[in-house]
Each structure stands twice: as structure tokens, then as C-alpha cells.
Design an enzyme around this catalytic site. Structure first.
Site, PDB file in Angstrom:
ATOM      1  CG  HIS A 160      -1.724   1.241   1.372  1.00 16.91           C
ATOM      2  ND1 HIS A 160      -2.817   1.517   0.571  1.00 16.91           N
ATOM      3  CD2 HIS A 160      -1.597   2.310   2.221  1.00 16.91           C
ATOM      4  CE1 HIS A 160      -3.328   2.683   0.917  1.00 16.91           C
ATOM      5  NE2 HIS A 160      -2.608   3.189   1.912  1.00 16.91           N
ATOM      6  CD  GLU A 161       2.426   3.621   3.789  1.00 18.99           C
ATOM      7  OE1 GLU A 161       2.737   4.636   3.142  1.00 18.99           O
ATOM      8  OE2 GLU A 161       1.592   3.642   4.711  1.00 18.99           O
ATOM      9  CG  ASN A 273       6.644   9.955  17.110  1.00 21.71           C
ATOM     10  OD1 ASN A 273       6.081   9.759  16.043  1.00 21.71           O
ATOM     11  ND2 ASN A 273       6.010   9.859  18.277  1.00 21.71           N
ATOM     12  NE  ARG A 276       7.457  13.353  11.614  1.00 21.13           N
ATOM     13  CZ  ARG A 276       8.174  12.323  12.028  1.00 21.13           C
ATOM     14  NH1 ARG A 276       7.646  11.442  12.855  1.00 21.13           N
ATOM     15  NH2 ARG A 276       9.422  12.163  11.629  1.00 21.13           N
ATOM     16  CG  ASP A 301       4.676  14.532  22.536  1.00 19.98           C
ATOM     17  OD1 ASP A 301       3.559  14.687  23.087  1.00 19.98           O
ATOM     18  OD2 ASP A 301       4.931  13.545  21.813  1.00 19.98           O
TER      19      ASP A 301
END
Length: 367
Positions: A160-161, A273, A276, A301
Site C-alpha cells: 500500500h505504501e 516523533n 513532529r 511532548d
């Protein structure tokens, strides 16, 4: 009944028969005169009229003649003992051979691809090594089933990717042919999609190497404090673009053993991560301390966090939590982190902050 049943049965029955006949023969041979007298119908010597006990008789010369026969009074017990030993030998052989036949059938089913078969429930009443073997088989089959399912999901996700950037590449090539004046624009798009596919293939290769254990055995002295300093310095540029700041609280030295490259990549995935998914004008906290022979690192985060039901799944390949906005990643970074940390004898987990955001905790053995 299988061959093992008959082997158990014959061996046990013959052993019981030999023991029984040996004991009976020894008893009979040690008292040969008493049964003979009883068979002849006369009273025993010690109870005969006017007789004396046998130990009062002087020893005489040995008697000659045919050996005494087995008296009927011993034949019936021997026959009954034979039947009882036959029954118990059959039951004992069945008791041992039945679970082994079940195991054999389960292995045949697993070899045919039926990994959903389980036999532990059928052996629940047992409490011996065969029951433990059945439980071990269930764990093995469950592990194999999960691995195969993970491989199928991974193949589906990779397909799929790769399909999306390949479709965009094909569209860009077709448009470049139709609109030559916009060739430069389409070439830039082709370069971006090619870079994304290259990054995806690189992450997949890293994940495959970790799963295959190729990275095992890489041992060197690593100071995680230095690794964290490099990661924070690099991530600062990306955080600055989002007007985020990274604050650290780390020991001066965090000695560990392992692969510096892999540990750098594992921790960098967590920090990037966090950057982001953090809200703009927010703070990212990184803490790393040593104690009790362990190194503990946390990255917190102030983003949207993760649904509680997805906290364990975020370390699976290609997983994206619905609580987080779609990003440029493929969902492989945290999966690589878990593989690396586990390969170094550590653990990684995630939880939500009380005030919002995600906290990823890493624990490693200290050198």
C-alpha cells in the site's frame, strides 16, 4: 492404537507377569511338600496322628522322581493376577500414549498450515511433563500464528505504501510528456517521491535486519549522554521551525554496551516523533538518568497524545493512531525503536501525560 501404546503395554505386562511368576515360583519351591500333601488329601505331617513336626525328623537322602506339579490352589491366583496385570498394563499404556497421539496430530495440523489448533485444554486434567509439552506446543503455535499474521500485514502495508508514490511517479512522467513546459516541476515531484520510497525501503531493511538478528553481536562502549547531545542538536533545527524548544535533564555520563549507530537511531526516532507531533510554541522534555544498574530515558511532548487502546500498538510497523494528524512518516520509526531496545536487553513503553501529550520511556542495562 499406535505403536507406542503396544510397546508400553507389552513391556509393562511382561514385567508384571515375570514378577508375579517369579514370586509365586519362589514361594512354591521353598515349600514343595506342603502343597503335595494337601493335594494327596492327607493332613500335614505336623498334624498327622502320632506324627512329629518335620524339623524333628533326621535329614534323609535326597528324593528322586518327577518334579512337583503346580497345584491348583496356586493356578487360580496366578490366572487372576495375569488378568489384573493385563488390565493395568493396558490402562497405563493408554494413559501415556493418548497425549502423544494428540501431540502428533497437532504437529501434523500445524505442518499443514492450521496454526490455530490448540491442545492444552485437552490435557488440562494432567499435571505431568506431557501436559507441559502440550502447553509449550500451544505457545509455539500461537507465536507462529502471530508472526505469520504480522508478515501478511507487513506485506499488505508495504504494498500500500509503495503503490501511492509509484502512482504519482507514473502520473508525473505522463504529465511531463504531455506538458513539456512544466518538466522541471514534474522532475521535482519525481525526486520527492523517489526520496520517500528510498527512505521507506531503508527503514524496511533496518527492520528486517533487526528481526533476523543480523544486528546482534555488535558490542561497543556507548555513552548515551553523548548520543543524546547529538540527537538534541540535530532535532533542534526541526523543533525551531515549529517554534518548539527541547529541554534536557541528563546525567553527565550514561555508559551502555551495544551498537552506537542503532541506539542513536532508536532514540532519534522517539525524539523526532515528539517534535513532529508537538504543538507549536510548546516544550519537549528529555530526561535520562542512571541508577540500580539501569539507564532510564523519557521523552515527553505536549501534543495530542494517543488513545489509551493504541499505546501498545504504536510500536507495531505501519501503525498510525487516529488521535494524531497524518504526517510524513510511515509508522516504522517506533517499531525500529522497540526492536533495537529489545535487542540490547531493554524495554520501551508509552503513556499519556496528565496535562496532554505522549511520554515514551526507554530502559536499558547500564554498562
Amino acid at each position: 492404537m499406535g505403536r507406542l501404546f503396544w510397546k508400553f503395554f507389552l513391556f509393562l505386562w511382561l514385567a508384571q507377569l515375570l514378577t508375579m511368576f517369579g514370586v509365586a515360583g519362589a514361594v512354591w519351591l521353598s515349600h514343595p511338600e506342603r502343597p503335595s500333601a494337601a493335594i494327596a488329601g492327607g493332613p500335614p505331617p505336623e498334624f498327622a496322628p502320632g506324627g512329629r513336626p518335620p524339623f524333628d525328623h533326621p535329614p534323609g537322602p535326597p528324593r528322586h522322581g518327577p518334579p512337583p506339579v503346580v497345584p491348583p490352589m496356586l493356578a487360580w491366583p496366578l490366572l487372576a493376577g495375569s488378568m489384573v496385570s493385563l488390565l493395568f498394563a493396558a490402562l497405563l499404556a493408554w494413559y501415556f500414549s493418548k497425549p502423544i497421539r494428540s501431540l502428533s496430530a497437532a504437529f501434523d495440523a500445524a505442518a499443514a498450515g492450521r496454526l490455530d489448533i490448540r491442545i492444552g485444554a485437552a490435557m488440562a486434567r494432567r499435571s505431568d511433563e506431557l501436559a507441559d509439552l502440550g502447553s509449550d506446543f500451544d505457545r509455539m503455535a500461537e507465536r507462529l500464528q502471530k508472526l505469520l499474521e504480522a508478515q501478511r500485514r507487513l506485506l499488505h502495508d508495504v504494498s500500500h505504501e509503495l503503490r501511492s508514490p509509484l502512482a504519482r511517479l507514473q502520473a508525473a512522467v505522463d504529465l511531463a510528456r504531455q506538458q513539456p513546459e512544466r518538466t522541471a516541476e514534474f522532475i521535482d515531484r519525481i525526486e520527492r517521491d523517489s526520496a520517500r520510497m528510498d527512505a521507506l525501503v531503508g527503514e524496511l531493511l533496518t527492520l528486517a535486519r533487526l528481526d533476523a538478528g543480523i544486528a546482534d553481536g555488535v558490542e561497543e562502549d556507548v555513552d548515551l549522554a553523548e548520543v543524546l547531545a547529538d540527537i538534541v542538536d540535530d532535532a533542534g533545527f526541526e523543533a525551531g521551525a515549529r517554534r518548539c524548544r527541547i529541554e534536557t535533564d541528563c546525567d553527565a555520563s550514561l555508559p551502555a554496551r551495544g551498537s552506537r549507530e542503532l541506539l542513536h537511531r532508536a532514540i532519534e526516532n522517539v525524539v523526532r516523533n515528539a517534535v513532529r507531533h508537538s504543538a507549536e510554541d510548546s516544550r519537549i522534555d528529555i530526561c535520562a538518568h542512571a541508577g540500580d544498574g539501569r539507564l532510564r530515558l523519557t521523552v515527553a511532548d505536549r501534543g495530542p497524545g494517543v488513545f489509551d487502546g493504541d499505546l501498545a500498538a504504536i510500536f507495531d510497523p505501519f501503525f498510525r493512531s487516529g488521535s494524531r494528524p497524518a504526517g510524513a512518516g510511515y509508522g516504522l520509526g517506533l517499531a525500529i525503536t522497540r526492536r533495537v531496545i529489545q535487542a540490547h536487553g531493554g524495554e520501551v513503553s508509552a503513556g499519556n501525560r496528565a496535562g496532554g501529550g505522549l511520554v515514551v520511556s526507554i530502559e536499558l542495562p547500564a554498562a
